[in-house]
Design a protein around this motif. Structure first.
Motif, PDB file in Angstrom:
ATOM      1  N   LEU A 351       0.847  -1.205   0.000  1.00 51.79           N
ATOM      2  CA  LEU A 351       0.000   0.000   0.000  1.00 51.79           C
ATOM      3  C   LEU A 351       0.882   1.255   0.000  1.00 51.79           C
ATOM      4  N   VAL A 352       1.933   1.227   0.815  1.00 53.23           N
ATOM      5  CA  VAL A 352       2.835   2.376   0.898  1.00 53.23           C
ATOM      6  C   VAL A 352       3.450   2.638  -0.481  1.00 53.23           C
ATOM      7  N   TRP A 365      -1.636   6.593   7.095  1.00 51.75           N
ATOM      8  CA  TRP A 365      -2.454   5.441   6.717  1.00 51.75           C
ATOM      9  C   TRP A 365      -2.408   4.338   7.759  1.00 51.75           C
ATOM     10  N   ALA A 366      -1.274   4.206   8.435  1.00 53.89           N
ATOM     11  CA  ALA A 366      -1.194   3.178   9.500  1.00 53.89           C
ATOM     12  C   ALA A 366      -2.167   3.548  10.622  1.00 53.89           C
ATOM     13  N   GLU A 367      -2.228   4.857  10.922  1.00 53.11           N
ATOM     14  CA  GLU A 367      -3.145   5.290  11.986  1.00 53.11           C
ATOM     15  C   GLU A 367      -4.594   5.051  11.581  1.00 53.11           C
ATOM     16  N   ARG A 423     -21.569   5.165  -6.081  1.00 59.84           N
ATOM     17  CA  ARG A 423     -22.500   5.310  -4.945  1.00 59.84           C
ATOM     18  C   ARG A 423     -22.310   4.196  -3.921  1.00 59.84           C
ATOM     19  N   LEU A 424     -21.687   3.114  -4.361  1.00 63.93           N
ATOM     20  CA  LEU A 424     -21.394   2.029  -3.425  1.00 63.93           C
ATOM     21  C   LEU A 424     -20.012   2.241  -2.775  1.00 63.93           C
ATOM     22  N   PHE A 425     -19.023   2.577  -3.648  1.00 60.02           N
ATOM     23  CA  PHE A 425     -17.650   2.606  -3.144  1.00 60.02           C
ATOM     24  C   PHE A 425     -17.342   3.845  -2.298  1.00 60.02           C
ATOM     25  N   GLN A 426     -17.934   4.974  -2.667  1.00 58.80           N
ATOM     26  CA  GLN A 426     -17.592   6.191  -1.909  1.00 58.80           C
ATOM     27  C   GLN A 426     -18.021   6.131  -0.446  1.00 58.80           C
ATOM     28  N   PRO A 427     -19.299   5.747  -0.151  1.00 58.31           N
ATOM     29  CA  PRO A 427     -19.658   5.683   1.271  1.00 58.31           C
ATOM     30  C   PRO A 427     -18.855   4.625   2.036  1.00 58.31           C
ATOM     31  N   LEU A 428     -18.509   3.532   1.350  1.00 55.82           N
ATOM     32  CA  LEU A 428     -17.707   2.505   2.025  1.00 55.82           C
ATOM     33  C   LEU A 428     -16.333   3.067   2.385  1.00 55.82           C
ATOM     34  N   ARG A 429     -15.720   3.681   1.374  1.00 57.04           N
ATOM     35  CA  ARG A 429     -14.396   4.275   1.583  1.00 57.04           C
ATOM     36  C   ARG A 429     -14.448   5.330   2.701  1.00 57.04           C
ATOM     37  N   PRO A 439      -5.726   4.318  -0.715  1.00 57.01           N
ATOM     38  CA  PRO A 439      -5.467   2.962  -1.219  1.00 57.01           C
ATOM     39  C   PRO A 439      -6.726   2.275  -1.729  1.00 57.01           C
ATOM     40  N   GLU A 440      -6.530   1.161  -2.452  1.00 60.76           N
ATOM     41  CA  GLU A 440      -7.675   0.397  -2.958  1.00 60.76           C
ATOM     42  C   GLU A 440      -8.594   0.022  -1.805  1.00 60.76           C
ATOM     43  N   LEU A 441      -9.885   0.030  -2.115  1.00 58.55           N
ATOM     44  CA  LEU A 441     -10.890  -0.267  -1.095  1.00 58.55           C
ATOM     45  C   LEU A 441     -10.664  -1.656  -0.486  1.00 58.55           C
TER      46      LEU A 441
END
Ligand SMILES: Nc1ncnc2c1ncn2[C@@H]1O[C@H](COP(=O)(O)OP(=O)(O)OP(=O)(O)O)[C@@H](O)[C@H]1O
Length: 465
Positions: A351-352, A365-367, A423-429, A439-441
């Motif tokens: 991810l880094v 991102w670790a936090e 509309r699915l990915f944004q609220p999840l993220r 990073p990728e969901l």
């Protein structure tokens, strides 16, 4: 043909900056053998902590040396420990009449220079002490007067050399006044010990900043008088800072230390430097060995190079992307390392590689992933507010059913809500990380572990902003 022996000879008067480091790097890349010599004769400005710092900074950059401090005879590579050698060569020059003691005080010299400037002449030593008889010299020394030692410049000479970068150069000796080669306190002046040591250490090629160009005819005269073989000199255009002035230790600009503390990787810095004023055919990130392979004196440019922070960030991105796990792990700060559970280490580092330029971003991102996700940022908050609680209710159900399988979780959520795409990915993220980018969901789902994921989703069922 490759230069035989090159060198870097810094004075430990401050932290080395990008300009110094590029000089060191070019010499290291160009030569078969590379030598590091510490020019620590200026007692007022040189400090031992700067010696330690410059060694550490060069090692950090990966610029190692075949000869120098840490060699079998380290004393040989500190000019402050070579006084006996210089004294022998001073004696040779004095005996041959090529050097003479000068008793002019700094105040007298300043007055002479001021008069010359006022008359529109270049400041040059007028030779006041050049014609003192041996008796006069003796008498002054007996009175305890301090003297410097000056090199007697032969009149009417044309001094020529073929610069490795700038081509043929010519200077008239009549334009050069007799110059100081030993200070009043007995220590050697730069011009002298630098030239003598290059010859004694069998340096064949010297790449240095063009601030030294005017020194070269003087140094050639010294070496000629001592019958020592000079190296070939190449004068590099200086690297300029944002203000258009050459980087200098005196103004503390762009030190390697500072870049290291900011989290730049050495390979990023080295790839930037190798291309500042030198053209490589290969545009990709190269290792030091590859940079050395592709280095060519003929590919060095003649115009000054300006340091461009954006270029450095470009190479940083490449270097982070190419770094292996061990390098990246070391690069993270201690606080970040303690946050990352051992089984997640390798995936977190992936991810880094694709999302971070600096350790502080990795920490961020670790936090988010392994700590408390904290408050969402304003964009994420807006999305969370616009998403009905039922969406998160369904997401929680799907997450409980597929805690380890992200694909199954998403498929189920689509089925339960009829929602897809943004509309699915944004609220999840937004719920999982408090951000809309990053990073990728799938990683945001997998890395924090099922417990944290479910808590974060549950929070947005009841908690409306
Ligand atoms: N801005 C620069 N760009 C490229 N090379 C430089 C620059 N400044 C110095 N150098 C080169 O670095 C080498 C080491 O020089 P030195 O240790 O005297 O550093 P410096 O920055 O000139 O120090 P100071 O500010 O004390 O004069 C020399 O070859 C010098 O020409």
């Amino acid at each position: 043909m490759r230069p035989g022996k090159t060198r870097f000879a810094p004075s430990p008067t401050g932290f080395i900056h990008l300009g110094n480091a590029r000089t060191a790097l070019f010499n290291r890349l160009a030569g078969e053998r590379f030598l590091l010599r510490i020019e620590d004769t200026d007692r007022e400005r040189c400090r031992t902590e700067y010696v330690a710092a410059l060694i550490e900074d060069l090692q950090w950059l990966g610029i190692d040396w075949d000869e120098g401090p840490h060699s079998a005879a380290p004393d040989d590579y500190f000019q402050s420990r070579r006084q006996a050698i210089y004294d022998r060569y001073y004696a040779c020059l004095e005996q041959a009449g090529s050097a003479y003691p000068c008793f002019c005080s700094p105040e007298e010299l300043a007055q002479i220079r001021a008069r010359q400037r006022a008359a529109g002449q270049p400041p040059r030593y007028p030779g006041t002490c050049a014609r003192l008889s041996p008796e006069e010299v003796e008498a002054r020394l007996a009175r305890g007067l301090k003297s410097t030692l000056r090199f007697r410049v032969p009149p009417g000479r044309q001094i020529t050399f073929d610069d490795l970068i700038r081509g043929p150069q010519a200077f008239r000796s009549d334009d050069i006044g007799d110059f100081i080669i030993r200070r009043a306190d007995g220590t050697p002046a730069f011009l002298f010990c630098n030239a003598v040591d290059d010859a004694l250490m069998a340096v064949t090629h010297v790449l240095r900043g063009e601030d030294h160009l005017a020194n070269t005819p003087r140094q050639l005269l010294i070496l000629e008088a001592l019958r020592l073989t000079p190296p070939r000199y190449g004068h590099l255009p200086l690297i300029l800072g944002d203000d258009g002035a050459p980087l200098s230790k005196r103004n503390g600009s762009r030190s390697i230390r500072e870049l290291r503390q900011q989290g730049y990787l050495p390979l990023a810095v080295v790839n930037l430097l190798a291309r500042l004023g030198h053209h490589y055919r290969e545009e990709a990130l190269l290792t030091l060995a590859e940079l050395s392979e592709g280095f060519d004196l003929a590919a060095i440019g003649k115009s000054p190079a300006r340091f461009d922070p954006q270029q450095l960030d470009y190479w940083q991105k490449q270097a982070v992307h190419a770094a292996d796990d061990a390098i990246l792990w070391d690069w993270l700060d201690e606080a970040t390392r303690t946050l990352i559970p051992a089984p997640c280490r390798s995936e977190f580092l992936s991810l880094v590689r694709s999302n971070c330029l600096f350790p502080k971003e990795a920490r961020h991102w670790a936090e988010i992933l392994f700590g408390d996700a904290g408050k969402p940022d304003p964009d994420a908050r807006r999305v969370l507010e616009q998403t009905p609680a039922e969406f998160f209710q369904a997401a929680l159900e799907a997450a409980r059913r597929h805690p380890e399988d992200y694909q199954a979780f998403v498929t189920e959520l689509k089925t339960l809500t009829g929602v897809k795409g943004k509309r699915l990915f944004q609220p999840l993220r937004a719920a999982l990380s408090g951000r809309l980018d990053g990073p990728e969901l799938e990683r945001l789902y997998r890395l924090p572990g099922p417990g944290r994921v479910q808590t974060r989703l549950a929070r947005w069922i009841t908690h409306r902003c």
